[in-house]
Design a protein around this motif. Sequence first.
Motif, PDB file in Angstrom:
ATOM      1  N   LEU A 126       0.604  -1.443  -0.130  1.00 56.73           N
ATOM      2  CA  LEU A 126       0.344  -0.014  -0.029  1.00 56.73           C
ATOM      3  C   LEU A 126       0.871   1.104   0.443  1.00 56.73           C
ATOM      4  N   SER A 127       0.689   2.395  -1.473  1.00 56.44           N
ATOM      5  CA  SER A 127       1.696   3.413  -0.643  1.00 56.44           C
ATOM      6  C   SER A 127       0.356   3.743  -1.001  1.00 56.44           C
ATOM      7  N   ALA A 128       0.788   5.374  -0.205  1.00 57.39           N
ATOM      8  CA  ALA A 128      -0.230   6.451   0.347  1.00 57.39           C
ATOM      9  C   ALA A 128       0.427   8.029   0.552  1.00 57.39           C
ATOM     10  N   ILE A 129      -0.227   8.665   0.592  1.00 61.54           N
ATOM     11  CA  ILE A 129       0.120  10.365   0.744  1.00 61.54           C
ATOM     12  C   ILE A 129      -1.272  11.199   1.258  1.00 61.54           C
ATOM     13  N   ILE A 130      -0.265  11.026   2.467  1.00 59.91           N
ATOM     14  CA  ILE A 130      -1.228  12.047   4.107  1.00 59.91           C
ATOM     15  C   ILE A 130      -0.636  13.346   3.667  1.00 59.91           C
ATOM     16  N   SER A 139      -4.287  10.130  -1.306  1.00 60.06           N
ATOM     17  CA  SER A 139      -3.826   9.038  -2.446  1.00 60.06           C
ATOM     18  C   SER A 139      -3.766   7.766  -1.775  1.00 60.06           C
ATOM     19  N   SER A 140      -4.034   6.467  -2.500  1.00 57.14           N
ATOM     20  CA  SER A 140      -4.169   5.864  -2.384  1.00 57.14           C
ATOM     21  C   SER A 140      -3.738   4.565  -2.881  1.00 57.14           C
ATOM     22  N   VAL A 141      -3.159   3.729  -3.413  1.00 56.25           N
ATOM     23  CA  VAL A 141      -2.451   2.818  -4.230  1.00 56.25           C
ATOM     24  C   VAL A 141      -2.034   1.178  -3.833  1.00 56.25           C
ATOM     25  N   ASN A 156       0.435  10.445  -8.698  1.00 54.67           N
ATOM     26  CA  ASN A 156      -0.536  10.690 -10.309  1.00 54.67           C
ATOM     27  C   ASN A 156      -1.646  11.295  -9.385  1.00 54.67           C
ATOM     28  N   GLN A 157      -1.971   9.874  -8.368  1.00 54.27           N
ATOM     29  CA  GLN A 157      -3.665  10.195  -8.143  1.00 54.27           C
ATOM     30  C   GLN A 157      -4.050  11.293  -7.232  1.00 54.27           C
ATOM     31  N   ALA A 158      -2.624  11.823  -6.245  1.00 53.30           N
ATOM     32  CA  ALA A 158      -2.628  12.616  -5.843  1.00 53.30           C
ATOM     33  C   ALA A 158      -2.657  14.130  -6.289  1.00 53.30           C
ATOM     34  N   VAL A 159      -1.866  14.505  -7.518  1.00 56.51           N
ATOM     35  CA  VAL A 159      -2.472  15.349  -8.153  1.00 56.51           C
ATOM     36  C   VAL A 159      -3.338  15.717  -9.296  1.00 56.51           C
ATOM     37  N   LYS A 189       5.895  17.503 -11.543  1.00 53.88           N
ATOM     38  CA  LYS A 189       4.755  18.313 -11.351  1.00 53.88           C
ATOM     39  C   LYS A 189       4.636  19.156 -10.648  1.00 53.88           C
ATOM     40  N   ASN A 190       6.142  19.913 -10.040  1.00 52.07           N
ATOM     41  CA  ASN A 190       6.179  20.715  -9.225  1.00 52.07           C
ATOM     42  C   ASN A 190       6.222  20.454  -8.089  1.00 52.07           C
TER      43      ASN A 190
END
Length: 266
Positions: A126-130, A139-141, A156-159, A189-190
Amino acid sequence: MLTFLEIPKSNYYRWKNKPDDEYECKLIDRIEGICSKHKRRYGYRRVTAVLRTEFHLNVNHKRVRRIMAENNLQAKIRRKKFIHFKPAVIVKKADLVQRQFKADEPNRKWYTDVSTITDGETNLYLSAIIDGLNNEIISSVIGSSPNLELAFETVNQAVQGRTIDKVILHSDQGGLYTSPRFQEFVKEKNIIQSMSQVGVCYDNVLIESFFSHLKTEALYSQDFDATNEQIIEIVEEYIYYYNNERLQLKLNKLPPIKYREQLHTA
């Protein structure tokens, strides 16, 4: 007789002391009961300890290990770690956060990591961004391998649908994030990268805390053998619950999304 038959004494005493089938069946039942009670969290050493202290059975730990292996009763929580992606070239970044995790606005400080989920048929990742504003999982993949594609898809999901202006993406110094390919990808993606010290989980505590809650509240409490599809469904349901329903004391006792919405309407 042993001398005449040329049989070692050790063989005779092993045969003499061998318990009957009824004892073996009772022992298996005891072990199954212990494993069920503790939801497969105990390995053979702890099971042996319970047999000795609670049931007063003088049983060898090797025997317990054999019975657990033969009856598929091994502990489910810990498995050998997968060797994660290691780039040929490693590029480290400075720690721009310095444990100042909180953000005053959305999309200013993001925290990311990959966690191994061992409860299914095979390991999942599980890869995630908080987001540091409200601890929202943006984002979670889930993938079958901790590779660069998993990290790319997470970003990509987060932006998607967000205006990004030099957001800080903080991570550990894992191979995914020290890879020049990943660093070039987020730069386009800046996004500005930041990295914690090696082996210091407190430097990335927001995402580590989320993974801990997920595994404790959604996975370790499950008392069944789940397929990978079921594990993915459980994780996705928990993330929705975490973002939309689970109260957080530090967010005025609100779930992350409701806290963010309250800030925007204030």
